[in-house]
Enzyme design. Structure first.
Site, short mmCIF file in Angstrom:
data_model
loop_
_atom_site.label_atom_id
_atom_site.label_comp_id
_atom_site.label_asym_id
_atom_site.label_seq_id
_atom_site.Cartn_x
_atom_site.Cartn_y
_atom_site.Cartn_z
N SER A 64 0.76 -1.45 -0.05
CA SER A 64 -0.13 -0.11 -0.05
C SER A 64 0.83 1.16 -0.13
O SER A 64 0.43 2.47 -0.03
CB SER A 64 -0.98 -0.07 1.25
OG SER A 64 -1.82 -0.81 0.95
N LYS A 67 0.47 3.25 -2.79
CA LYS A 67 -0.77 4.49 -2.99
C LYS A 67 -0.41 5.62 -3.07
O LYS A 67 -0.99 6.71 -3.62
CB LYS A 67 -1.74 4.07 -2.12
CG LYS A 67 -2.41 2.60 -2.22
CD LYS A 67 -3.21 2.28 -0.91
CE LYS A 67 -3.90 0.71 -1.14
NZ LYS A 67 -4.51 0.30 0.11
N TYR A 191 -3.95 -2.06 -10.03
CA TYR A 191 -4.17 -2.01 -8.81
C TYR A 191 -3.18 -3.01 -8.04
O TYR A 191 -2.24 -2.81 -7.32
CB TYR A 191 -5.55 -1.88 -8.09
CG TYR A 191 -5.36 -2.12 -6.52
CD1 TYR A 191 -5.06 -0.84 -5.67
CD2 TYR A 191 -5.40 -3.18 -5.90
CE1 TYR A 191 -5.11 -1.11 -4.32
CE2 TYR A 191 -5.55 -3.11 -4.52
CZ TYR A 191 -5.21 -2.34 -3.75
OH TYR A 191 -5.25 -2.23 -2.24
N TYR A 243 -4.45 3.47 7.96
CA TYR A 243 -5.72 2.65 8.29
C TYR A 243 -6.27 3.18 9.45
O TYR A 243 -6.25 4.49 9.97
CB TYR A 243 -5.90 1.21 8.12
CG TYR A 243 -4.98 0.83 6.77
CD1 TYR A 243 -5.42 1.28 5.68
CD2 TYR A 243 -4.11 0.11 6.67
CE1 TYR A 243 -4.96 0.93 4.44
CE2 TYR A 243 -3.23 -0.56 5.50
CZ TYR A 243 -3.85 0.19 4.43
OH TYR A 243 -3.28 -0.29 3.30
N VAL A 261 1.16 -3.58 3.84
CA VAL A 261 1.31 -4.95 4.61
C VAL A 261 2.42 -5.84 4.36
O VAL A 261 2.75 -7.07 4.89
CB VAL A 261 -0.21 -6.02 4.21
CG1 VAL A 261 -1.20 -5.39 4.89
CG2 VAL A 261 -0.18 -6.00 2.82
N1 GLU Z 1 -2.51 -5.51 -1.91
C1 GLU Z 1 -3.12 -5.39 -0.54
C2 GLU Z 1 -4.71 -5.27 -0.61
O1 GLU Z 1 -5.02 -4.61 -1.56
C3 GLU Z 1 -2.59 -4.11 0.11
C4 GLU Z 1 -2.97 -3.90 1.38
C5 GLU Z 1 -1.84 -3.11 2.22
O2 GLU Z 1 -0.83 -2.99 1.97
O3 GLU Z 1 -2.43 -2.34 3.16
O4 GLU Z 1 -5.08 -6.37 -0.08
#
Ligand code: GLU
Length: 308
Positions: A64, A67, A191, A243, A261
């Site tokens: 993430s 992003k 994505y 988050y 993650v």
């Molecule tokens: N590719 C992961 C998902 O979309 C990213 C989640 C993350 O890094 O928090 O579930």
């Protein structure tokens, strides 16, 4: 002010010795296999000096954290019009929550939860083919990180797709409201692939320089985005970058930061440093456990908190 090299050496030694390390993400085999004992940290200063510790040169799945970079590119494409399709409020919900989308007519709370990042990917694609958007993203990262080898881990991307039912639900839900406008399969494909980019702490810290230094990379003499935009992305990282753990990260570290993650965190001390840390063990909210602790120690020792 204490010496940064000494501080990083102390933090690295302490993190290596730590026995409570969280748990690696286990939703795909490629992340499940990453050894829990890895720890890396890299700091890049305004004059280009790089100070590193531990496994700072080992690539990991940035997940993430990507992003932040797709948001930067999508803002470049759509300007502030992007905010008609994505909000700017912390969610207080887990990264893949679908609950708020129903209440808020398909508009995701912010660009860093999965729904928001998928909408941002759709804005970034705007008529382009998936391959072109991924090439643009990689080109950008290779430039800002000064590393031509940054690549997508195809095995991770494949596993993301195979297990990505929730993300597919989010994308379809937003498509029904016209928030996602392109082909859902293509948007999801991009994505999953940008989440599967692998980078080391050193390269990630370099990539974050434009956020730390008013939209510019001082040592390259390159303007990447305008200062206002850098300030706003930093604000979103501070309020939404972890988050439903974002408040706690701001409280304990006091720096804008974005986690993934894979166990990485990109953090910026505005005007002073770009920082990347990696420890694959996650806390209950999916953020790197030792990553946060290391950043807390660093920010305190160097007095880098944005809150003084
Ligand atoms: N590719 C992961 C998902 O979309 C990213 C989640 C993350 O890094 O928090 O579930």
């Amino acid at each position: 002010m204490p010496d940064l090299k000494t501080v990083l050496a102390e933090i690295t030694a302490a993190m290596r010795a730590e026995t409570t390390r969280g748990a690696v993400a286990d939703y795909i085999p490629e992340l499940r296999r990453v050894p829990l004992d890895r720890f890396g940290i890299a700091v890049v200063l305004r004059d280009g000096e790089e100070v590193t510790g531990g496994d700072a040169d080992q690539p990991f799945s940035i997940q993430s954290i990507s992003k932040v970079f797709t948001l930067t590119l999508a803002l470049g494409r759509a300007g502030d019009g992007l905010w008609r399709r994505v909000g700017r409020e912390p969610s207080g919900d887990p990264f893949n929550s679908i609950v708020q989308l129903e209440h808020e007519r398909g508009i995701p709370r912010n660009p860093f939860i999965n729904a928001g990042a998928i909408a941002v990917t759709d804005v970034l694609m705007a008529g382009n083919r998936p391959r072109e958007t991924l090439a643009e993203t990689l080109r950008f990262l290779r430039f800002v990180a000064e590393d031509d080898d940054i690549a997508i881990d195809e095995a991770v991307a494949r596993s993301e797709r195979e297990t990505g039912f929730l993300n597919a639900s989010l994308a379809n839900y937003m498509r029904a409201f016209g928030v996602v406008q392109g082909d859902v399969e293509h948007v999801l494909g991009v994505y999953f692939h940008h989440c599967a980019i692998a980078m080391s702490c050193r390269h990630l810290a370099r990539a974050g320089r434009y956020l730390a230094f008013n939209g510019r990379i001082p040592t390259l003499g390159a303007g990447i985005i305008n200062p206002d935009r850098a300030r706003r992305i930093n604000a979103l990282m501070l309020t939404c970058g972890h988050y439903d753990g974002s408040g706690d990260f701001a409280f304990s570290v006091g720096l804008p930061g974005k986690s993934g993650v894979g166990g990485g965190v990109l953090a910026v001390a505005p005007g002073t440093a770009s920082i990347a840390v990696w420890s694959p063990g996650l806390d209950a909210k999916g953020n790197s456990l030792l990553g946060r602790i290391a950043l807390e120690r660093l920010a305190r020792a160097m007095q880098w908190s944005v809150f003084g």
